[in-house]
Structures are given as C-alpha cells and as structure tokens.
Design a protein around this motif. Structure first.
Motif, PDB file in Angstrom:
ATOM      1  N   ASP A 254       7.939  98.255 -65.524  1.00 45.77           N
ATOM      2  CA  ASP A 254       8.355  96.972 -64.953  1.00 45.77           C
ATOM      3  C   ASP A 254       8.063  96.922 -63.460  1.00 45.77           C
ATOM      4  O   ASP A 254       7.683  95.875 -62.920  1.00 45.77           O
ATOM      5  N   GLU A 255       8.216  98.059 -62.805  1.00 47.14           N
ATOM      6  CA  GLU A 255       7.942  98.112 -61.372  1.00 47.14           C
ATOM      7  C   GLU A 255       6.478  97.818 -61.081  1.00 47.14           C
ATOM      8  O   GLU A 255       6.145  97.094 -60.138  1.00 47.14           O
ATOM      9  N   THR A 257       4.480  96.022 -62.914  1.00 48.42           N
ATOM     10  CA  THR A 257       4.303  94.590 -63.150  1.00 48.42           C
ATOM     11  C   THR A 257       4.827  93.775 -61.978  1.00 48.42           C
ATOM     12  O   THR A 257       4.150  92.865 -61.473  1.00 48.42           O
ATOM     13  N   ASN A 258       6.021  94.103 -61.512  1.00 52.04           N
ATOM     14  CA  ASN A 258       6.636  93.351 -60.419  1.00 52.04           C
ATOM     15  C   ASN A 258       5.849  93.483 -59.124  1.00 52.04           C
ATOM     16  O   ASN A 258       5.666  92.502 -58.392  1.00 52.04           O
ATOM     17  N   LYS A 259       5.391  94.680 -58.824  1.00 52.95           N
ATOM     18  CA  LYS A 259       4.641  94.894 -57.591  1.00 52.95           C
ATOM     19  C   LYS A 259       3.357  94.076 -57.587  1.00 52.95           C
ATOM     20  O   LYS A 259       2.991  93.472 -56.574  1.00 52.95           O
ATOM     21  N   ASN A 261       2.713  91.365 -59.523  1.00 56.69           N
ATOM     22  CA  ASN A 261       3.051  89.943 -59.537  1.00 56.69           C
ATOM     23  C   ASN A 261       3.366  89.448 -58.136  1.00 56.69           C
ATOM     24  O   ASN A 261       3.072  88.309 -57.776  1.00 56.69           O
ATOM     25  N   SER A 262       3.979  90.301 -57.323  1.00 55.73           N
ATOM     26  CA  SER A 262       4.354  89.890 -55.971  1.00 55.73           C
ATOM     27  C   SER A 262       3.147  89.647 -55.087  1.00 55.73           C
ATOM     28  O   SER A 262       3.244  88.997 -54.045  1.00 55.73           O
ATOM     29  N   THR A 269       7.829  82.964 -55.413  1.00 53.74           N
ATOM     30  CA  THR A 269       8.645  83.784 -56.284  1.00 53.74           C
ATOM     31  C   THR A 269      10.067  83.256 -56.239  1.00 53.74           C
ATOM     32  O   THR A 269      10.597  82.979 -55.175  1.00 53.74           O
ATOM     33  N   VAL A 273      14.855  86.154 -58.444  1.00 53.04           N
ATOM     34  CA  VAL A 273      14.198  87.405 -58.822  1.00 53.04           C
ATOM     35  C   VAL A 273      14.636  88.494 -57.844  1.00 53.04           C
ATOM     36  O   VAL A 273      14.836  88.248 -56.665  1.00 53.04           O
ATOM     37  N   ALA A 277      11.054  92.768 -57.043  1.00 57.02           N
ATOM     38  CA  ALA A 277       9.973  91.987 -57.631  1.00 57.02           C
ATOM     39  C   ALA A 277       9.132  91.306 -56.568  1.00 57.02           C
ATOM     40  O   ALA A 277       8.065  90.787 -56.874  1.00 57.02           O
ATOM     41  N   ARG A 278       9.589  91.294 -55.315  1.00 54.75           N
ATOM     42  CA  ARG A 278       8.826  90.685 -54.239  1.00 54.75           C
ATOM     43  C   ARG A 278       8.298  91.740 -53.265  1.00 54.75           C
ATOM     44  O   ARG A 278       7.875  91.407 -52.175  1.00 54.75           O
TER      45      ARG A 278
END
Length: 292
Positions: A254-255, A257-259, A261-262, A269, A273, A277-278
């Motif tokens: 998940d990390e 993915t979040n990194k 996505n940010s 964002t 969230v 995630a940012r």
C-alpha cells in the motif's frame, strides 16, 4: 522490462477522479481532469504563477526564495509533500524543498473560495517506488530526472568530441559522492545513478545470506551538469529485500501505491487521505527474489 515491474510502474500514472462542488485550501476534494479541462480557471487565477515552472537549487545560497509574479493575499499550499512554501505569501524556498518532484501549488484568495493552481518542478532526481522481481530479470532501476519518466539526465546528449578544449565537456553527473550507498553494498553507477539490484543483494546489503524482511536506508548525494551548476544535492532511499512476493506485507504494498499516487499532480489529493498517501519520499524500492 518485465511484467511485474511494468504493473507496479503503471501506478505512477494512475489518475484519481472524483467530483466536487466547492474547493477550499482546508478541505480539498479530488476532482477529475475532465472537469479541469472543461471549466476554465477564475479570471483572478491568471496572475498566479512563479514566472517559470522549473527551478534549480543553488549551492552558493542558504535559501533560494522564489516569489509569485504578483503580490497575492490568501492561503497557499502544495501537493505532494516536500515543497517548502510559505502558506501566507506563497514564497518557495527552492533549496529547502525535495528536489526531483513536480508539485501542484494551490492558492485561495482572501475572502474567496475558488482554488487557483499552478505547477512547479524543483529540478533533481527521483527513484520511483517499485517492486522488482530478480527471478524475472528485473534487476536495474534508473533515476527519474525532473519528474519526467524517460527524460534523459542532463548532459546525456553532449558530444565530448565537439571541442577538446572546452572544459565543460569534461563535466559529468556524479552520484554517491560520499560513498555511503556503496559502503552499504548498494551497487550504484556513479555516473548514471542506476542501481543494480541483483548486485546489491550479492554485495551483502541484506546480509551475507539475504534475510527476508531486511531493509536499508541510504542517502545518495549527487551533482548534475545542469543549471544547478553542479550544486550538491541528495535523496534518501529505502531498499527492502524479501525472498518471495507473498512475503511482502500488505502495508508495504500500500505504501508503494500511495507514494506513486502522490506523484500525480494532475489532481488534488483528498484531505481525508492520510499524510503518508501524500508523501512520496523516501522512495520504497522493494527487491523480491521470486514471485513464489
């Protein structure tokens, strides 16, 4: 590039789409790119810019301040995290910002609700968070320059034979100037910044016999032959090793993915969230021996 790495690299260009009825700095909802393109920005947003979109660090200064082209009153912020920006004036300190990232800077005028947006790149390098499977020959990662995948490093197109008397032709990009990454066994090319993941494992970075679940945090110092005038810069990177893909914790997946996505600055964002995630830094580079 192998299939598994391709899948996770695509995370970098995912688009988060949602609709919103009102934008504010304190409560920002996701909005679709289609909405942005179909709805022109408010007239007062035309004056919200920094005169350029790419800024270089300056090693001769403690602080390098860039101001908005005109004096604006309101609230300012940026996504993702890493940009050193004054929330009241919009002034950006280039030298104190995370380099190699593209930021979406936003501004809401005093007494207003419309959000103005502009993009700013702090020049430098980044490594995409990724999952790399050695058994699929996914063993090499390269730095991303100025947040543009596929863009070569500065100086890549120089012809060293054009002028033998030109000292500038002898300048090269340099990576791991302190040698701290190599000291840990990280196999980094000191000219291109590419990291050989298989060699990193073989060098004992995660133990003589690699221990699944082991990680190392490294600081890579670098100089680039661009308008930074070879000012010293650095990036922190965390590398992980797992025997099998199924051993990687879901939280770490998940990390990644979040990194990534940010890094998508085309949309805001959601304020709901988590801060993680940012936060694209430090990149999480996961080395997996085999899928199963």
């Amino acid at each position: 590039m192998q299939k598994t790495h391709q899948i996770f690299s695509l995370i970098y260009i995912l688009i988060i789409a949602a609709t919103m009825s009102c934008e504010t700095v304190d409560s920002i909802e996701s909005i679709s790119i289609a909405q942005q393109e179909s709805s022109p920005p408010p007239a007062h947003c035309a004056g919200f810019n920094y005169g350029d979109s790419v800024f270089f660090i300056d090693g001769t200064l403690i602080n390098k301040i860039v101001n908005t082209s005109s004096v604006l009153a309101g609230k300012f912020g940026a996504t993702p995290e890493g940009l050193s920006i004054d929330s009241l004036t919009g002034a950006i300190d280039v030298n104190l910002s995370d380099a190699g990232l593209k930021y979406e800077v936003y501004y809401v005028a005093t007494g207003g609700t419309d959000t103005c947006k502009t993009n700013v790149i702090i020049s430098g390098i980044d490594y995409l968070s990724s999952i790399n499977v050695l058994s699929e020959n996914d063993t090499l990662i390269s730095p991303v320059y100025n947040s543009q995948v596929g863009l070569g490093l500065p100086g890549d197109d120089d012809d060293d034979d054009d002028d033998e008397d030109d000292d500038d032709d002898d300048e090269q990009n340099e990576f791991d100037l302190s040698g701290s990454a190599q000291l840990l066994g990280v196999a980094i090319d000191t000219v291109t910044g590419a990291i050989n993941l298989q060699q990193t494992v073989d060098n004992g970075t995660f133990g003589v016999t690699p221990v699944s679940g082991t990680s190392q945090s490294v600081t890579i110092q670098y100089k680039l032959d661009d308008d930074s005038d070879r000012s010293l810069n650095s990036i922190n990177v965390t590398v992980y090793y797992y025997d099998k893909l199924t051993d990687v914790p879901q939280s770490l997946l998940d990390e990644v993915t979040n990194k990534n996505n940010s890094l998508n600055t085309s949309v805001y964002t959601s304020a709901r969230v988590s801060a993680l995630a940012r936060r694209p830094r430090p990149p999480a580079i996961i080395i997996v021996n085999t899928t199963r």
